[in-house]
Structure formats: C-alpha cells, structure tokens
Design a protein around this motif. Sequence first.
Motif, PDB file in Angstrom:
ATOM      1  N   GLY A 167     -40.924  34.523  25.276  1.00 20.15           N
ATOM      2  CA  GLY A 167     -39.501  34.529  24.959  1.00 20.15           C
ATOM      3  C   GLY A 167     -39.133  35.745  24.139  1.00 20.15           C
ATOM      4  O   GLY A 167     -39.836  36.113  23.206  1.00 20.15           O
ATOM      5  N   GLY A 168     -38.054  36.402  24.509  1.00 16.53           N
ATOM      6  CA  GLY A 168     -37.621  37.595  23.819  1.00 16.53           C
ATOM      7  C   GLY A 168     -37.933  38.868  24.584  1.00 16.53           C
ATOM      8  O   GLY A 168     -37.419  39.931  24.259  1.00 16.53           O
ATOM      9  N   GLN A 169     -38.757  38.764  25.641  1.00 10.30           N
ATOM     10  CA  GLN A 169     -39.083  39.940  26.444  1.00 10.30           C
ATOM     11  C   GLN A 169     -38.089  40.155  27.589  1.00 10.30           C
ATOM     12  O   GLN A 169     -38.196  41.130  28.310  1.00 10.30           O
ATOM     13  CB  GLN A 169     -40.498  39.841  27.016  1.00 10.30           C
ATOM     14  N   GLY A 170     -37.160  39.250  27.764  1.00 14.52           N
ATOM     15  CA  GLY A 170     -36.147  39.425  28.801  1.00 14.52           C
ATOM     16  C   GLY A 170     -36.587  39.016  30.188  1.00 14.52           C
ATOM     17  O   GLY A 170     -36.036  39.483  31.186  1.00 14.52           O
ATOM     18  N   VAL A 171     -37.548  38.120  30.278  1.00 13.14           N
ATOM     19  CA  VAL A 171     -38.059  37.657  31.566  1.00 13.14           C
ATOM     20  C   VAL A 171     -36.943  37.021  32.397  1.00 13.14           C
ATOM     21  O   VAL A 171     -36.774  37.339  33.580  1.00 13.14           O
ATOM     22  CB  VAL A 171     -39.219  36.654  31.364  1.00 13.14           C
TER      23      VAL A 171
END
Length: 184
Positions: A11-15
């Motif tokens: 979460g937070g990597q923009g997946v």
Amino acid sequence: MRKDVLIAGFGGQGVLLAGNLLSYAAIDEGKNVSYFPAYGVEKRGGSATCTVVIADGAVGSPVVGQPSVLVVLNQASLERFGARVRPGGVLIVNSSLVDVSALGRTDIEIVSVPMNEIATDLGDPRMVNMVALGAYVALTDAVKLPSLAAALSQALPERNHKFIPANVKAIETGAEAARAKKEA
C-alpha cells in the motif's frame, strides 16, 4: 487478443492506480477490460494487488490464477506470487527493492527495472507505479503509451491533474528502461 497482468506491491506504491489507469486506457482503445483490486486493511504498508484482463472479446473472469505477466514492486510480492507466473510468461521486477536470485525460475522471462531509482531521478519517488506501468506496456503492447497518457485525466482526481506531465514522463522513462533491458 487477450492480455492479463497481476500487479503487486505494498500500500502506498500506487498499485491500484496503475491498474485503474491501464483499464481506462484499454477502454479508451475500445477493448474489453476487467479490473480486480485487492488490498489489506492497512492504509500504508499492507499488501496491494490488482489483476487487469484486457481482451478484444468477452472477459470471462477477473480472477487469473496464473498470470502471463507479473509486475512486482516489492520483495514480499515476489515471494507470494513469483511461482504463479505462467510458464513462458514475463516477470517485471522493481530491482530497486526486489532480489530475484532465490526465485529459481528458468521458464519465464525476467525483466529487472530499477523503478525506485528512476522515479527518484525524475523528482518524485511516488511515481514508481507509473514507471512500472510504462515498463509493462513497452514489453507487452497491451495498450499504446499515448492511451495511458490520455487516460491519466480519467484516473487521477482533478486536483492532481497538474501532475499529469510528470506522470507521462515517468511512464515514458519506464518504457525506455524496459526496452533497454530487453534488448541487452
């Protein structure tokens, strides 16, 4: 034509944004699409995955047990999903965070791209997802790069439209890096 991809990271990597953007681009090209996001209960740092299936005809199911392409943004995702890639498939790896040496797969193509370094060099480490998406599209031709650029206005909230040029640059740079690795 049928293309499927599993994008995995934390979460937070923009997946999820990457999968959503890919879906919009495919729809804009007149293709049928299934987008299936999944994420942990944590806001940041938990598991985040999405599956996108793009086809000229009907898409039977959004669930893909053995993806033809896997994009992994962190080590935990490789460990969880690396064995699932269909033989003859492609594994696109964020070599900034992922070590593939223990995977032991010789039946797939592995393309390592230093996504975090590229995003940081471009001025925003949060654009690792756009670098990854550019790499995916360059290697698979699932959609055209200009379609991704055009779909950014649909995938991003209006307050973030000022970042579209930077995202386009990240997509293009990821595509260039993947092509260079493939040719090497």
